[in-house]
Design an enzyme around this catalytic site. Structure first.
Site, PDB file in Angstrom:
ATOM      1  CD  GLU A  95      56.742  71.198   2.387  1.00  0.00           C
ATOM      2  OE1 GLU A  95      56.510  71.403   3.596  1.00  0.00           O
ATOM      3  OE2 GLU A  95      55.863  70.829   1.578  1.00  0.00           O
ATOM      4  N   GLY A  96      58.982  76.066   1.058  1.00  0.00           N
ATOM      5  CA  GLY A  96      59.278  77.439   1.466  1.00  0.00           C
ATOM      6  C   GLY A  96      60.357  77.559   2.515  1.00  0.00           C
TER       7      GLY A  96
END
Length: 162
Positions: free
Chosen positions: A25-26
């Site tokens: 998801e960063g």
């Protein structure tokens, strides 16, 4: 790293999978963040864990505007936070530990928890792809990672069997 203990999470592989989600998801690598737990959709940060930040933000993805209330390490939408907070009887707000608990419940609902414990990560990713847009196999159109990249990260996190 996930904040629940190994015993609370149900095993080391479950903690690794939470870290894999944050990578995908960063959120975990966002500069200045609390390991992703205070990240808003789009990469900004929010202050405090009293409640979900409840901010609706819009950013372009593939040339199209995408609006979301996603927040936290696992980019949980506001409406899901409200539902899980009630169903899981969570107290203490949108804390890192409660974010971990909700993510584990989402994994459980996709029937991927046993796969994760057994190290069957490709199967678990496929089962959870409709929750996290960064996982391959969904139709959100938000540029998911390639499975190979996630499996390599899984091994880097210390996970075995893929």
């Amino acid at each position: 790293m996930a904040r629940l203990t190994e015993a609370q999470a149900g095993g080391a592989n479950v903690l690794r999978f939470l870290d894999l989600i944050a990578f995908s998801e960063g959120t975990a690598p966002v500069a200045g963040s609390d390991d992703g737990y205070n990240v808003l959709y789009g990469g900004g940060l929010f202050n405090g864990y009293r409640d979900h930040p409840r901010r609706r933000l819009t950013f372009p993805i593939n040339g199209n505007p995408v609006t979301s209330t996603a927040a936290g390490r696992y980019q949980l939408l506001e409406r899901y936070w409200d539902a899980y907070r009630t169903s899981l009887r969570l107290s203490g707000g949108f804390t890192p530990e409660n974010q971990d608990r909700v993510a584990i419940q989402q994994i459980r609902e996709r029937r991927a928890l046993d796969d994760i414990k057994a190290g069957l990560i490709a199967q678990a990713i496929a089962k959870c792809s409709n929750i996290w847009a960064s996982f391959p196999g969904n139709d959100y159109g938000q540029n998911p990672h390639k499975l190979e990249k996630l499996l390599a990260k899984w091994q880097q996190l210390g996970g075995g069997t893929v």
